[in-house]
Design a protein around this motif. Structure first.
Motif, mmCIF file in Angstrom:
data_model
loop_
_atom_site.group_PDB
_atom_site.id
_atom_site.type_symbol
_atom_site.label_atom_id
_atom_site.label_comp_id
_atom_site.label_asym_id
_atom_site.label_seq_id
_atom_site.Cartn_x
_atom_site.Cartn_y
_atom_site.Cartn_z
ATOM 1 N N THR A 6 17.487 -116.059 41.235
ATOM 2 C CA THR A 6 17.907 -117.095 40.307
ATOM 3 C C THR A 6 16.907 -118.243 40.359
ATOM 4 O O THR A 6 16.423 -118.589 41.439
ATOM 5 C CB THR A 6 19.308 -117.618 40.689
ATOM 6 N N ASN A 7 16.581 -118.832 39.222
ATOM 7 C CA ASN A 7 15.688 -119.980 39.171
ATOM 8 C C ASN A 7 16.388 -121.187 39.799
ATOM 9 O O ASN A 7 17.469 -121.582 39.358
ATOM 10 C CB ASN A 7 15.320 -120.253 37.717
ATOM 11 N N SER A 8 15.792 -121.772 40.829
ATOM 12 C CA SER A 8 16.434 -122.844 41.589
ATOM 13 C C SER A 8 16.663 -124.101 40.756
ATOM 14 O O SER A 8 17.686 -124.764 40.898
ATOM 15 C CB SER A 8 15.581 -123.216 42.807
ATOM 16 N N GLY A 9 15.709 -124.434 39.881
ATOM 17 C CA GLY A 9 15.854 -125.621 39.036
ATOM 18 C C GLY A 9 16.998 -125.471 38.057
ATOM 19 O O GLY A 9 17.775 -126.401 37.841
ATOM 20 N N ALA A 10 17.127 -124.289 37.472
ATOM 21 C CA ALA A 10 18.201 -124.035 36.521
ATOM 22 C C ALA A 10 19.552 -124.032 37.225
ATOM 23 O O ALA A 10 20.546 -124.512 36.691
ATOM 24 C CB ALA A 10 17.971 -122.705 35.815
ATOM 25 N N LYS A 11 19.576 -123.514 38.432
ATOM 26 C CA LYS A 11 20.809 -123.448 39.222
ATOM 27 C C LYS A 11 21.377 -124.843 39.481
ATOM 28 O O LYS A 11 22.586 -125.041 39.451
ATOM 29 C CB LYS A 11 20.485 -122.737 40.537
ATOM 30 N N LYS A 12 20.480 -125.816 39.691
ATOM 31 C CA LYS A 12 20.909 -127.185 39.976
ATOM 32 C C LYS A 12 21.311 -127.953 38.717
ATOM 33 O O LYS A 12 22.094 -128.886 38.785
ATOM 34 C CB LYS A 12 19.778 -127.938 40.678
ATOM 35 N N LYS A 21 30.348 -120.054 28.673
ATOM 36 C CA LYS A 21 29.300 -120.886 28.073
ATOM 37 C C LYS A 21 28.563 -121.627 29.182
ATOM 38 O O LYS A 21 29.070 -121.748 30.290
ATOM 39 C CB LYS A 21 29.916 -121.878 27.092
ATOM 40 N N VAL A 22 27.391 -122.145 28.864
ATOM 41 C CA VAL A 22 26.593 -122.868 29.854
ATOM 42 C C VAL A 22 26.576 -124.339 29.490
ATOM 43 O O VAL A 22 26.249 -124.713 28.368
ATOM 44 C CB VAL A 22 25.158 -122.302 29.922
ATOM 45 N N LYS A 23 26.938 -125.178 30.470
ATOM 46 C CA LYS A 23 27.020 -126.622 30.268
ATOM 47 C C LYS A 23 25.741 -127.259 30.790
ATOM 48 O O LYS A 23 25.211 -126.856 31.820
ATOM 49 C CB LYS A 23 28.236 -127.145 31.039
ATOM 50 N N ARG A 24 25.240 -128.270 30.045
ATOM 51 C CA ARG A 24 24.009 -128.960 30.435
ATOM 52 C C ARG A 24 24.185 -130.458 30.244
ATOM 53 O O ARG A 24 25.127 -130.905 29.604
ATOM 54 C CB ARG A 24 22.838 -128.475 29.577
ATOM 55 N N THR A 52 23.056 -121.385 21.054
ATOM 56 C CA THR A 52 22.977 -119.924 21.036
ATOM 57 C C THR A 52 21.537 -119.423 21.013
ATOM 58 O O THR A 52 21.254 -118.335 21.526
ATOM 59 C CB THR A 52 23.725 -119.361 19.812
ATOM 60 N N THR A 53 20.617 -120.214 20.451
ATOM 61 C CA THR A 53 19.218 -119.783 20.384
ATOM 62 C C THR A 53 18.561 -119.762 21.760
ATOM 63 O O THR A 53 17.651 -118.970 22.000
ATOM 64 C CB THR A 53 18.406 -120.702 19.459
ATOM 65 N N ASN A 54 19.011 -120.613 22.675
ATOM 66 C CA ASN A 54 18.436 -120.674 24.025
ATOM 67 C C ASN A 54 19.250 -119.906 25.059
ATOM 68 O O ASN A 54 18.865 -119.845 26.218
ATOM 69 C CB ASN A 54 18.333 -122.128 24.484
ATOM 70 N N MET A 55 20.349 -119.307 24.653
ATOM 71 C CA MET A 55 21.256 -118.693 25.611
ATOM 72 C C MET A 55 20.619 -117.524 26.366
ATOM 73 O O MET A 55 20.829 -117.372 27.562
ATOM 74 C CB MET A 55 22.528 -118.231 24.899
ATOM 75 N N LYS A 56 19.805 -116.712 25.709
ATOM 76 C CA LYS A 56 19.185 -115.565 26.369
ATOM 77 C C LYS A 56 18.235 -116.038 27.472
ATOM 78 O O LYS A 56 18.230 -115.499 28.575
ATOM 79 C CB LYS A 56 18.431 -114.704 25.353
ATOM 80 N N GLN A 57 17.442 -117.082 27.181
ATOM 81 C CA GLN A 57 16.507 -117.609 28.181
ATOM 82 C C GLN A 57 17.256 -118.185 29.373
ATOM 83 O O GLN A 57 16.867 -117.968 30.529
ATOM 84 C CB GLN A 57 15.637 -118.697 27.553
ATOM 85 N N VAL A 58 18.351 -118.916 29.110
ATOM 86 C CA VAL A 58 19.132 -119.527 30.182
ATOM 87 C C VAL A 58 19.810 -118.457 31.030
ATOM 88 O O VAL A 58 19.833 -118.546 32.254
ATOM 89 C CB VAL A 58 20.172 -120.508 29.591
ATOM 90 N N ARG A 59 20.325 -117.427 30.393
ATOM 91 C CA ARG A 59 20.972 -116.343 31.134
ATOM 92 C C ARG A 59 19.969 -115.611 32.033
ATOM 93 O O ARG A 59 20.304 -115.186 33.128
ATOM 94 C CB ARG A 59 21.650 -115.365 30.174
ATOM 95 N N ASP A 60 18.718 -115.479 31.581
ATOM 96 C CA ASP A 60 17.681 -114.870 32.414
ATOM 97 C C ASP A 60 17.358 -115.747 33.607
ATOM 98 O O ASP A 60 17.136 -115.249 34.702
ATOM 99 C CB ASP A 60 16.415 -114.613 31.593
ATOM 100 N N LEU A 61 17.320 -117.063 33.408
ATOM 101 C CA LEU A 61 17.039 -117.985 34.521
ATOM 102 C C LEU A 61 18.160 -117.970 35.558
ATOM 103 O O LEU A 61 17.895 -118.044 36.759
ATOM 104 C CB LEU A 61 16.878 -119.415 33.988
ATOM 105 N N LEU A 62 19.403 -117.854 35.092
ATOM 106 C CA LEU A 62 20.546 -117.854 36.002
ATOM 107 C C LEU A 62 20.928 -116.456 36.470
ATOM 108 O O LEU A 62 21.880 -116.297 37.233
ATOM 109 C CB LEU A 62 21.757 -118.507 35.316
#
Length: 65
Positions: A6-12, A21-24, A52-62
């Motif tokens: 998991t990407n540590s920066g994204a995890k934090k 859903k992913v909260k930011r 939704t356009t960034n969801m695939k990238q975020v899911r890969d990071l997490l």
């Protein structure tokens, strides 16, 4: 095959909601706040959902599948 890390920066910075859903957090709320209006600062306080356009990238990071 090795484990996928998991990407540590994204995890934090990102959290998963109960519905999947992913909260930011909003950007531009850390400094130079004197020139921003009260309304703008108030709206930046609230968290947002990743689009939704960034969801695939975020899911890969997490590492969510």
């Amino acid at each position: 095959m090795p484990k996928v890390k998991t990407n540590s920066g994204a995890k934090k910075r990102l959290k998963l909601t109960a519905t999947g859903k992913v909260k930011r957090h909003h950007a531009y709320h850390s400094h130079i706040l004197t020139k921003k209006t009260k309304k703008q600062k108030k709206n930046l306080r609230n968290s947002a959902i990743v689009g939704t356009t960034n969801m695939k990238q975020v899911r890969d990071l997490l590492c969510l599948r």
